[in-house]
Design an enzyme around this catalytic site. Structure first.
Site, PDB file in Angstrom:
ATOM      1  N   TYR A 105       4.462  -0.780   6.505  1.00 46.35           N
ATOM      2  CA  TYR A 105       4.690   0.573   7.839  1.00 46.35           C
ATOM      3  C   TYR A 105       3.006   0.534   8.556  1.00 46.35           C
ATOM      4  O   TYR A 105       1.887   0.157   8.194  1.00 46.35           O
ATOM      5  CB  TYR A 105       4.597   1.934   6.768  1.00 46.35           C
ATOM      6  CG  TYR A 105       5.299   2.227   6.481  1.00 46.35           C
ATOM      7  CD1 TYR A 105       6.912   2.425   7.468  1.00 46.35           C
ATOM      8  CD2 TYR A 105       5.287   2.792   5.120  1.00 46.35           C
ATOM      9  CE1 TYR A 105       7.148   2.582   5.944  1.00 46.35           C
ATOM     10  CE2 TYR A 105       5.958   3.283   4.661  1.00 46.35           C
ATOM     11  CZ  TYR A 105       7.387   3.256   5.254  1.00 46.35           C
ATOM     12  OH  TYR A 105       8.258   4.231   4.275  1.00 46.35           O
ATOM     13  N   ASN A 142       6.506   8.510   6.412  1.00 46.97           N
ATOM     14  CA  ASN A 142       6.511   8.966   5.371  1.00 46.97           C
ATOM     15  C   ASN A 142       5.507   8.794   4.716  1.00 46.97           C
ATOM     16  O   ASN A 142       3.705   8.526   4.621  1.00 46.97           O
ATOM     17  CB  ASN A 142       8.078   8.935   5.001  1.00 46.97           C
ATOM     18  CG  ASN A 142       8.336   9.568   3.625  1.00 46.97           C
ATOM     19  OD1 ASN A 142       8.257  11.159   3.498  1.00 46.97           O
ATOM     20  ND2 ASN A 142       8.429  10.076   2.139  1.00 46.97           N
ATOM     21  N   ALA A 143       5.300   7.407   2.924  1.00 45.35           N
ATOM     22  CA  ALA A 143       3.881   6.904   3.112  1.00 45.35           C
ATOM     23  C   ALA A 143       2.976   7.455   1.791  1.00 45.35           C
ATOM     24  O   ALA A 143       1.970   6.928   2.510  1.00 45.35           O
ATOM     25  CB  ALA A 143       3.478   5.715   4.264  1.00 45.35           C
ATOM     26  N   GLU A 144       3.354   8.729   2.394  1.00 44.90           N
ATOM     27  CA  GLU A 144       2.510   9.476   1.069  1.00 44.90           C
ATOM     28  C   GLU A 144       1.071   9.705   2.054  1.00 44.90           C
ATOM     29  O   GLU A 144       0.315   9.877   1.875  1.00 44.90           O
ATOM     30  CB  GLU A 144       1.909   9.222   0.209  1.00 44.90           C
ATOM     31  CG  GLU A 144       3.179   9.220  -0.941  1.00 44.90           C
ATOM     32  CD  GLU A 144       3.995   8.754  -0.728  1.00 44.90           C
ATOM     33  OE1 GLU A 144       5.068   8.927  -0.567  1.00 44.90           O
ATOM     34  OE2 GLU A 144       4.042   7.796  -1.399  1.00 44.90           O
ATOM     35  N   ASN A 185      12.420  -4.261  12.511  1.00 43.70           N
ATOM     36  CA  ASN A 185      11.629  -3.573  12.752  1.00 43.70           C
ATOM     37  C   ASN A 185      13.069  -2.089  11.957  1.00 43.70           C
ATOM     38  O   ASN A 185      13.735  -2.468  12.618  1.00 43.70           O
ATOM     39  CB  ASN A 185      12.425  -3.046  13.609  1.00 43.70           C
ATOM     40  CG  ASN A 185      10.759  -4.121  14.676  1.00 43.70           C
ATOM     41  OD1 ASN A 185       9.793  -3.313  14.918  1.00 43.70           O
ATOM     42  ND2 ASN A 185      11.322  -5.333  15.516  1.00 43.70           N
ATOM     43  N   GLU A 186      12.273  -1.505  11.344  1.00 45.31           N
ATOM     44  CA  GLU A 186      12.604  -0.183  10.370  1.00 45.31           C
ATOM     45  C   GLU A 186      12.122   1.086  11.961  1.00 45.31           C
ATOM     46  O   GLU A 186      11.078   0.716  11.627  1.00 45.31           O
ATOM     47  CB  GLU A 186      12.635  -0.118   9.160  1.00 45.31           C
ATOM     48  CG  GLU A 186      13.027   1.259   9.158  1.00 45.31           C
ATOM     49  CD  GLU A 186      13.019   2.003   7.632  1.00 45.31           C
ATOM     50  OE1 GLU A 186      12.613   0.580   7.010  1.00 45.31           O
ATOM     51  OE2 GLU A 186      12.405   3.164   7.156  1.00 45.31           O
ATOM     52  N   TYR A 203      14.397   5.180  -6.593  1.00 44.39           N
ATOM     53  CA  TYR A 203      12.911   5.508  -7.106  1.00 44.39           C
ATOM     54  C   TYR A 203      13.881   5.332  -8.116  1.00 44.39           C
ATOM     55  O   TYR A 203      13.315   6.824  -8.686  1.00 44.39           O
ATOM     56  CB  TYR A 203      12.111   6.234  -6.304  1.00 44.39           C
ATOM     57  CG  TYR A 203      11.225   5.077  -5.578  1.00 44.39           C
ATOM     58  CD1 TYR A 203       9.702   4.272  -5.293  1.00 44.39           C
ATOM     59  CD2 TYR A 203      11.961   5.492  -3.551  1.00 44.39           C
ATOM     60  CE1 TYR A 203       9.395   3.953  -4.705  1.00 44.39           C
ATOM     61  CE2 TYR A 203      11.451   4.818  -3.074  1.00 44.39           C
ATOM     62  CZ  TYR A 203      10.172   3.576  -3.276  1.00 44.39           C
ATOM     63  OH  TYR A 203       9.222   3.180  -1.251  1.00 44.39           O
ATOM     64  N   GLU A 222      13.209  -0.793   0.185  1.00 41.46           N
ATOM     65  CA  GLU A 222      12.765  -0.208  -1.010  1.00 41.46           C
ATOM     66  C   GLU A 222      13.198  -0.447  -2.274  1.00 41.46           C
ATOM     67  O   GLU A 222      14.015   0.549  -2.280  1.00 41.46           O
ATOM     68  CB  GLU A 222      11.834   0.980  -0.443  1.00 41.46           C
ATOM     69  CG  GLU A 222      10.996   0.861   0.812  1.00 41.46           C
ATOM     70  CD  GLU A 222      10.813   3.056   0.886  1.00 41.46           C
ATOM     71  OE1 GLU A 222      10.460   3.922  -0.078  1.00 41.46           O
ATOM     72  OE2 GLU A 222      10.005   3.273   2.210  1.00 41.46           O
ATOM     73  N   TYR A 234      -1.320   2.475  -6.307  1.00 42.78           N
ATOM     74  CA  TYR A 234       0.944   2.661  -6.851  1.00 42.78           C
ATOM     75  C   TYR A 234       1.065   2.091  -8.358  1.00 42.78           C
ATOM     76  O   TYR A 234       2.362   2.120  -8.256  1.00 42.78           O
ATOM     77  CB  TYR A 234       1.333   1.921  -5.216  1.00 42.78           C
ATOM     78  CG  TYR A 234       2.416   3.223  -5.640  1.00 42.78           C
ATOM     79  CD1 TYR A 234       2.410   4.265  -4.201  1.00 42.78           C
ATOM     80  CD2 TYR A 234       3.910   2.324  -5.667  1.00 42.78           C
ATOM     81  CE1 TYR A 234       3.663   4.849  -4.187  1.00 42.78           C
ATOM     82  CE2 TYR A 234       4.332   2.908  -5.201  1.00 42.78           C
ATOM     83  CZ  TYR A 234       4.751   4.335  -3.999  1.00 42.78           C
ATOM     84  OH  TYR A 234       5.818   4.774  -4.296  1.00 42.78           O
TER      85      TYR A 234
END
Ligand code: GAL
Length: 977
Positions: free
Chosen positions: A62, A106-108, A162-163, A217, A253, A321
């Site tokens: 990211y 997002n990614a916290e 690319n996202e 997840y 992910e 994590y």
């Protein structure tokens, strides 16, 4: 061949099985890594080498808009915000990159990565096709394009994808617009997105992407009960068949750990590492493979640190994590299992193209024991088959033994034939291969032992199998040449040219099964297999993609023993190994026969000739490797000689806020409006103070009737705000989080003025010191990222406020001073405004006061404690360190600055984090280091914080050449208060 592309390049194509990069079928085996969470570019190579050493071939990254685009019109790819050094390190390592630039990630992280200025300046709904949002993301996306275009795979670079974002499905038009910018640029690689769960998003219709991707997840994000598993999600494959059967199955992910939340009951990352531990990796990753996924990214492989204002309110500073690579970059217990999986995948090109044939429910696979569940994947060209076995009840800890009917070139067989069965020892999965090729011409008919490595080394076909020492396994294969060694612990039967070797329980360590001039077959127990590395031998560096497996090289060797093998090269008859050691180990090498000398980090090592003979007659090398005695010699310096200064002059009589920003807005783009007051909007971000600590000063005149004031304060989950009238402490208002339960992100309190706290003849001042825990991520409420951090309600019991003044970091988001550490580093504490946290600030006139003494007079307030210490750690050592506070619950919050970087937020009354890893590069390993603590005592009570520097490990090796970039204090811009 019948491949699909996006019409912009033929370098990246795909079919229903996998990606095709430059004509070659590739399994994308990737781990997530956020460079912004490791703000030392020199260390990115360390992570990439560790990813590569696990047999992986890709990372997913990211990029962070709030850091790169800190203010309108400013795009900053300097220092740790840069992408280029990452791309260069990836080329050097041979790692593909999937870039996921957002803008929303997002990614916290705070606001999910959206630049903070946007949350205040954009009126329209973000992540839609409104015009002001559309205008707001252009500079950032153009910047990403400019930095990235030269590094696309088409240009010899690593970037294949690319996202841009996940987004609500109603915002398709925005996605289309975002894609249009890439399509009008020199970016030609395919575009993809991450659908969080089985949401059917971006497969077809407006905004659809080239390759659909989904995240999963299965264990969620609460690690409190690490032994309690949720079962595997059983419909991955059928979902894929329903939604995008013509594309390769892509998991941008998949759970590689979990984040952790604030609060006394938050379990901490050790428990996350257990919840997602070796057994989880084994069962859940292989289950993913069984769904026929051929692009997989584990989130996170290295989590890192949410330093400064990076976190969103749901997480604390550490973003470890519970990943396979810990926050301090040490390899954890989870790493060897990933490496076993990575080397298997790298060894098994037949696995990159498989049909999903069926499983033991559908009758396509037959097992002798219904407690076992087996899925069959088969390569349609070679017929190599992969039977992926797990427990039918995926959470059971029972032992299940079964036999399996397999179809092979030698007919249908029930395997194993000579041992009792295939054993699943509780939470375990296994892959039973059939017609599995290895090396140039060798073949396994079937194996119930697991494959670690298959390939060619020095002209020989080499196979390395492993299994649990407590269970039996067996392999049937075609052996050729005259054997020189045959292990005594095993038995074998040969018929029709096929030799079946059975491994009884009890095998520990490495044994040689077959050693001829044509073939080498090795076997070990699972743990021993995990100590092996298989560094690639790169070809000539001038070749394009020289360091990429399948592209620049297909040759590798086996190296057992060391903590880490970073790379290997062969020149002439010398094999040069580079890596890290923290202990004495036996080095075991299988290399081409013409290797006569082996060096470890440049130093020739001498072989143990007898041990080699037990291993192999050719190309083997065994020696003892010993780290230098210095490994034991480092002791962390004690942190003493603290200097102290008060950092809350704001409550003193005579303090002037004349230079502060007048908080007089009556409108805001933030959709969450004030609850009460007089129409003024007291949201920090509307005055450019979007993160970290912000101070508010409300002026008012009092009468005998003035008794109290009400405030509603919004700071985000787990925040706090302390309120004074004049120099009198009123109270602290506490937000809350207990492991993401009892969340309180804003408060509403009445504060009573104690007798004699007010002036009647002159103005009174209310000072509010409030923390901002980060802006929310997107959620069920529209534009939740535009979080109203500040004072949402203010009301005296009688009378009105005069001026409101506000102060956050010096310069706000347009003129902030620290361009290197960036917009998210500082806040508005007086000491921060003065730069007391920076190295080189002269504290010699300050009082000597130990940190453990807390603030003078047990007062509520804020003070700065600063000290320095020296480190002298020679090159060639990687020595991870942490700063450790007392692990007690006291009513204080503090910010930890190391050489000017805000590397930790300690909330002692909530926890859980008290230990803060700080990397070399932030720390100067050969010089003087400055540590500053901003101590905020939230109650008029003595607090006694302590801080120690701890050495977490000493590794001889390391990536070397780490530069520090810690600009010192300068008076410029810091003179005003
Ligand atoms: C995903 C999201 C990631 C991260 C993850 C949880 O859905 O795409 O950015 O937030 O959840 O760690």
């Amino acid at each position: 061949m019948d491949f699909t592309g996006n019409g912009r390049t033929t370098d990246i194509l795909w079919d229903k099985y996998s990606l095709i990069i430059r004509g070659q079928r590739v399994f994308i085996h990737s781990g997530e890594f956020h460079t912004f969470r490791l703000p030392v570019p020199g260390l990115w190579l360390d992570i990439l080498q560790k990813v590569k050493a696990a047999g992986f071939n890709a990372i997913s990254v990211y990029s962070h808009m709030a850091l790169i685009n800190p203010s309108p019109g400013v795009v900053d790819f300097n220092d740790y915000r840069a992408l280029e050094p990452l791309y260069e390190a990836a080329k050097q390592t041979g790692i593909w990159i999937v870039l996921r630039p957002g803008p929303y990630i997002n990614a916290e992280t705070t606001a999910g990565g959206i630049a903070h200025w946007i949350t205040s300046e954009v009126a329209g709904e973000m992540r839609t096709n409104t015009t002001d949002w559309h205008a707001a993301w252009q500079d950032y996306v153009q910047g990403i394009i400019t930095e990235t275009a030269p590094y696309q795979v088409t240009q010899g670079g690593p970037v294949i994808d690319n996202e841009y974002s996940q987004a609500p499905a109603t915002h398709a038009e925005y996605f289309r617009e975002l894609e249009a910018v890439y399509l009008n640029s020199s970016i030609v690689v395919p575009l993809t997105a991450n659908d969080p769960g089985e949401g059917w998003a971006w497969i077809n219709g407006t905004g659809a992407v080239n390759i659909y991707g989904m995240d999963s997840y299965p264990q969620g994000f609460d690690c409190s009960n690490p032994d309690v598993w949720s079962p595997v999600i059983t419909d991955y494959h059928s979902y894929h068949e329903t939604v995008d059967p013509g594309q390769p199955w892509y998991f941008p992910e998949f759970q590689g750990g979990s984040f952790d939340a604030w609060g006394p009951t938050a379990p901490g990352y050790d428990q996350c590492r257990m919840l997602t531990g070796v057994d989880f990796e084994n069962v859940f990753n292989l289950h993913l493979w069984a769904s026929n996924a051929k692009l997989i990214n584990y989130y996170m492989l290295y989590g890192g640190t949410s330093w400064g204002a990076l976190p969103f309110p749901g997480v604390y500073t550490s973003y470890d994590y519970g990943s396979a690579i810990a926050e301090n970059r040490e390899l954890t217990v989870k790493y060897p299992e990933l490496k076993r999986q990575g080397l298997f995948l790298r060894s098994s090109p037949d696995f990159y193209k498989t049909d999903w044939v069926g499983n033991s429910t559908g009758g396509m696979v037959s097992v002798s024991n219904p407690a076992a569940f087996v899925t069959l994947l088969r390569n349609p060209d070679s017929a190599a088959s992969f039977y992926i076995a797990r427990q039918r009840n995926s959470t059971t800890t029972d032992v299940t033994i079964f036999k399996l009917n397999v179809t092979t070139s030698a007919g249908n067989l029930e395997v194993p034939r000579f041992t009792s069965g295939i054993t699943l020892g509780g939470r375990q999965s296994k892959i039973i291969v059939t017609d599995y090729p290895f090396g140039s011409s060798s073949k396994v008919l079937y194996s119930t032992a697991q494959v670690l490595f298959a390939g060619q080394i020095g002209g020989r076909d080499v196979l390395f199998l492993y299994g649990d020492p407590t269970y039996e396994s067996e392999v049937a294969l075609t052996l050729s040449g005259a054997p020189r060694i045959q292990g005594a612990e095993l038995s074998s039967v040969s018929s029709n040219g096929v030799t079946t070797v059975t491994f009884l329980s009890g095998i520990q360590g490495l044994i040689t099964i077959w050693d001829s001039s044509e073939q080498l077959v090795l076997y070990s127990d699972t743990n021993t297999a995990g100590t092996f590395w298989s560094p690639e031998i790169p070809t000539n560096d001038s070749v394009e993609f020289a360091n990429y497996w399948q592209f620049g090289t297909n040759s590798s060797i086996l190296v057992g023993g060391p903590y880490l093998v970073r790379n290997a090269t062969i020149s002439g008859s010398t094999l040069a190994l580079r890596g890290d050691l923290n202990d004495s180990v036996q080095l075991t090498v299988i290399a081409p026969d013409d290797v006569k000398t082996v060096t470890w980090n440049g130093i020739p090592i001498s072989a143990d000739v007898t041990a080699v003979l037990n291993l192999t007659a050719q190309g083997g090398f065994v020696a003892q490797l010993k780290p230098s005695s210095m490994v034991l010699g480092f002791a962390p310096p004690a942190l003493t000689n603290w200097r102290y200064a008060d950092s809350l002059p704001e409550i003193r009589t005579g303090f002037s806020d004349a230079n502060w920003t007048l908080a007089n807005h009556t409108t805001t783009n933030i959709p969450f409006k004030p609850y009460y007051g007089d129409g003024r909007v007291l949201y920090g971000c509307d005055y450019e103070y979007c993160e970290n600590i912000v101070l508010w000063r409300g002026h008012f005149n009092a009468t005998e009737n003035t008794q109290s004031v009400n405030f509603s304060i919004n700071g985000g989950e787990a925040f706090a705000a302390t309120v004074w009238v004049n120099d009198v402490f009123l109270n602290t208002s506490y937000g809350n989080s207990t492991n993401n339960q009892n969340i309180l992100e804003e408060t509403d309190d009445k504060f009573y003025f104690p007798p004699e706290s007010l002036f009647y003849e002159r103005e009174n001042i209310i000072t509010i010191l409030q923390d901002n825990m980060g802006l929310n991520e997107s959620g069920s409420v529209i534009d939740e990222e535009k979080s109203p951090r500040g004072v949402r309600g203010f009301m005296l019991n009688t009378g009105d406020f005069g001026e409101w003044k506000v102060q956050g970091k010096v310069g706000g988001y347009t003129n902030y001073l620290d361009k290197v550490r960036g917009v998210l580093n500082e806040g508005g504490l007086y000491g921060e405004r003065m730069g007391w946290h920076l190295p080189g600030f002269d504290t010699s006139s300050w009082a000597l006061r130990d940190l453990s003494e807390g603030l003078p007079n047990a007062a509520a307030g804020v003070g700065f404690f600063v000290t320095t210490f020296n480190l002298s750690i020679p090159d060639g050592f990687d020595v991870p360190m942490s700063f450790m506070f007392d692990d007690t619950s006291q009513p204080y919050r503090s910010q930890l600055y190391v050489n000017g970087w805000m590397m930790g937020k300690r909330v002692s009354n909530l926890g859980p984090q008290y230990k803060f890893p700080v990397q070399q590069g932030i720390l100067d390993y050969n010089g003087t280091n400055t540590v500053a603590i901003a101590l905020w005592a939230m109650e008029p009570k003595a607090v006694s914080p302590t801080l120690q520097l701890a050495i977490e490990g000493v590794y001889e090796g390391g990536v070397g050449g780490i530069e520090t970039n810690n600009p010192p204090w300068s008076p410029e811009g810091r003179s005003y208060v």
